[in-house]
Design an enzyme around this catalytic site. Sequence first.
Site, PDB file in Angstrom:
ATOM      1  N   HIS A 150       4.040 -10.311   2.586  1.00 56.73           N
ATOM      2  CA  HIS A 150       3.004 -11.357   3.399  1.00 56.73           C
ATOM      3  C   HIS A 150       2.422 -11.989   2.369  1.00 56.73           C
ATOM      4  O   HIS A 150       1.714 -12.635   2.721  1.00 56.73           O
ATOM      5  CB  HIS A 150       2.262 -10.620   4.367  1.00 56.73           C
ATOM      6  CG  HIS A 150       1.243  -9.757   3.987  1.00 56.73           C
ATOM      7  ND1 HIS A 150      -0.034  -9.970   3.945  1.00 56.73           N
ATOM      8  CD2 HIS A 150       1.143  -8.525   3.516  1.00 56.73           C
ATOM      9  CE1 HIS A 150      -0.866  -9.007   3.253  1.00 56.73           C
ATOM     10  NE2 HIS A 150      -0.339  -8.270   3.139  1.00 56.73           N
TER      11      HIS A 150
ATOM     12  N   THR B 122      12.857   4.551  11.084  1.00 61.88           N
ATOM     13  CA  THR B 122      13.592   3.187  11.384  1.00 61.88           C
ATOM     14  C   THR B 122      13.344   1.913  10.753  1.00 61.88           C
ATOM     15  O   THR B 122      12.346   1.618  10.546  1.00 61.88           O
ATOM     16  CB  THR B 122      13.678   3.134  12.809  1.00 61.88           C
ATOM     17  OG1 THR B 122      14.116   4.278  13.581  1.00 61.88           O
ATOM     18  CG2 THR B 122      14.728   2.211  13.461  1.00 61.88           C
TER      19      THR B 122
ATOM     20  N   CYS C 207     -18.134  -8.247  -2.033  1.00 55.94           N
ATOM     21  CA  CYS C 207     -19.044  -7.194  -1.741  1.00 55.94           C
ATOM     22  C   CYS C 207     -18.010  -6.342  -0.674  1.00 55.94           C
ATOM     23  O   CYS C 207     -17.990  -6.625   0.443  1.00 55.94           O
ATOM     24  CB  CYS C 207     -20.262  -7.557  -0.806  1.00 55.94           C
ATOM     25  SG  CYS C 207     -21.204  -8.161  -1.836  1.00 55.94           S
TER      26      CYS C 207
ATOM     27  N   THR D  16       0.912  -1.246  -0.049  1.00 50.86           N
ATOM     28  CA  THR D  16       0.181   0.036   0.009  1.00 50.86           C
ATOM     29  C   THR D  16       0.916   1.311  -0.067  1.00 50.86           C
ATOM     30  O   THR D  16       0.719   2.177  -0.644  1.00 50.86           O
ATOM     31  CB  THR D  16      -0.827   0.075   1.171  1.00 50.86           C
ATOM     32  OG1 THR D  16      -1.778  -1.115   1.123  1.00 50.86           O
ATOM     33  CG2 THR D  16      -1.848   1.406   1.104  1.00 50.86           C
TER      34      THR D  16
ATOM     35  N   SER E  75       4.890  -6.938  -1.706  1.00 48.26           N
ATOM     36  CA  SER E  75       4.681  -6.928  -0.168  1.00 48.26           C
ATOM     37  C   SER E  75       5.198  -8.337   0.168  1.00 48.26           C
ATOM     38  O   SER E  75       4.894  -9.326  -0.527  1.00 48.26           O
ATOM     39  CB  SER E  75       3.242  -6.783  -0.321  1.00 48.26           C
ATOM     40  OG  SER E  75       2.747  -7.147   1.338  1.00 48.26           O
TER      41      SER E  75
ATOM     42  N   ASN F 225      -5.521  -9.689  -8.256  1.00 44.18           N
ATOM     43  CA  ASN F 225      -5.649 -10.428  -6.993  1.00 44.18           C
ATOM     44  C   ASN F 225      -7.091 -10.903  -6.633  1.00 44.18           C
ATOM     45  O   ASN F 225      -6.956 -11.696  -5.903  1.00 44.18           O
ATOM     46  CB  ASN F 225      -5.401  -9.075  -5.713  1.00 44.18           C
ATOM     47  CG  ASN F 225      -6.160  -7.841  -5.889  1.00 44.18           C
ATOM     48  OD1 ASN F 225      -6.108  -7.151  -6.929  1.00 44.18           O
ATOM     49  ND2 ASN F 225      -7.226  -7.720  -4.991  1.00 44.18           N
TER      50      ASN F 225
HETATM   51  C1  LIG Z   1      -2.691  -6.398  -5.701  1.00 44.33           C
HETATM   52  C2  LIG Z   1      -2.421  -5.813  -4.125  1.00 44.33           C
HETATM   53  N1  LIG Z   1      -1.716  -4.603  -4.118  1.00 44.33           N
HETATM   54  C3  LIG Z   1      -1.659  -4.316  -2.929  1.00 44.33           C
HETATM   55  C4  LIG Z   1      -2.136  -4.727  -1.870  1.00 44.33           C
HETATM   56  C5  LIG Z   1      -1.650  -4.205  -0.186  1.00 44.33           C
HETATM   57  O1  LIG Z   1      -0.535  -4.893   0.119  1.00 44.33           O
HETATM   58  P1  LIG Z   1      -0.121  -4.693   1.616  1.00 44.33           P
HETATM   59  O2  LIG Z   1      -1.118  -5.254   2.385  1.00 44.33           O
HETATM   60  O3  LIG Z   1       1.470  -4.981   1.715  1.00 44.33           O
HETATM   61  O4  LIG Z   1      -0.208  -3.134   1.817  1.00 44.33           O
HETATM   62  C6  LIG Z   1      -2.671  -6.012  -1.896  1.00 44.33           C
HETATM   63  C7  LIG Z   1      -3.043  -6.894  -0.807  1.00 44.33           C
HETATM   64  O5  LIG Z   1      -4.172  -7.196  -0.600  1.00 44.33           O
HETATM   65  C8  LIG Z   1      -2.738  -6.665  -3.378  1.00 44.33           C
HETATM   66  O6  LIG Z   1      -3.402  -7.847  -3.456  1.00 44.33           O
END
Ligand SMILES: Cc1ncc(COP(=O)(O)O)c(C=O)c1O
Length: 384
Positions: free
Chosen positions: A199, A235, A322, A73, A197, A151
């Site tokens: 995670h 940091t 939704c 994000t 990202s 996603n």
């Molecule tokens: C395509 C996409 N962009 C951005 C994000 C946001 O990532 P983060 O959770 O690291 O802020 C996600 C997570 O759901 C994602 O699937």
Amino acid sequence: MKRKIYLDNSATTPVAPEVLEAMMPYFAGAYGNASSLHSFGQEARRAIEEARAQIAEILGVDPKEIFFTSGATEADNLAIKGLALADPRRRHIITSQIEHHAVLHPCMWLEKQGYEITYLEVDQFGRVDPEAVRAAIRDDTLLVSVMAGNNEIGTLEPIEEIGRICREEGIPLHTDAVQAFGKVRLPMEAIDLLSVSAHKLNGPKGVGFLYVRKGLKLIPLLHGGGHERGLRSGTENTPGIVGLAAAARLAFSEMDEVAARLRDYRVRLIEEIGKIPGTRLNGHPTDSLPHIVNFSFAGIEGESLVMRLDEHGIAASTGSACSSPNLEPSHVLKAIKVPLAMAHGSLRISTGRSTKPEDIDALLSILPGVVEDLRAISPFKVGE
Ligand SMILES: Cc1ncc(COP(=O)(O)O)c(C=O)c1O
């Protein structure tokens, strides 16, 4: 107790044991602040720079082009708003209708500040037409931002072709590669800014990076101690950054093997779930990320489906079908023109490196009955 099955890897993934192991020394032992001059600080600095070098090597780019952030994000916001602040004369951005909100919302925010945004339409599978990108480019276009893989529905975008056009026109291309990084090869020569990202790739939450091609100027969004060569103060999250690099190394070392396995699961899911009457596959059947598949079931609500599956120990998602309180269907399903009645009954299944064939068997044995039960109590009739 029944074994729980996790099929929501696009939402987040478990931290892999080897990633956790790599991170552990940096919590309580090597806890120094990487900006400190003493040996504690130097130890943390070394770990961070090693992580940066490893990620750069994986992507075939210069370590100076990698900037650590708190996740995708932030990386998406930094790419879009940071570039806008750096070049205020250019006030037009091109993106697609199916981007993640981490891209769409910064664009909408800029729109409120007087920017013009072109939200490109996509085809029935969710693909952007590279020629539509070319046609949308103007003299004052600042940036093109198109995600590498979606996603919700998994569709892969033609990033290489879009990048070629952007190069010809002299416009930088940003791609949100959150779902694609570590799953498919990325055409880095075509990309100027890339968000990742940890995670989503068996790394920790709250850490990611933005790749910024040398020569591109961004204005920081966070001001402070001047970390990350002045682009992102704060940091550094040493354990997180070490975990991100370990997760990236793991993902790339096993990418071909894992992707082939997940692709097989996907083929099987499409074949078997397609046999349930009143079902629709959302997204491209083959030109897709290996781990994401999305279906709609006529006459039922995706939320009820997810809750019922959860009662059977299976975690999947509606793919944010939704996403707002007024039960608007997802912007992605709307953009690919899924009929309204079907858009509410969507199910996203996303597999991961630890998904087993038995997990797919379990889902396939339970799903048809659950769909039938829900339809039996639904006020909507299939075919209506
Ligand atoms: C395509 C996409 N962009 C951005 C994000 C946001 O990532 P983060 O959770 O690291 O802020 C996600 C997570 O759901 C994602 O699937």
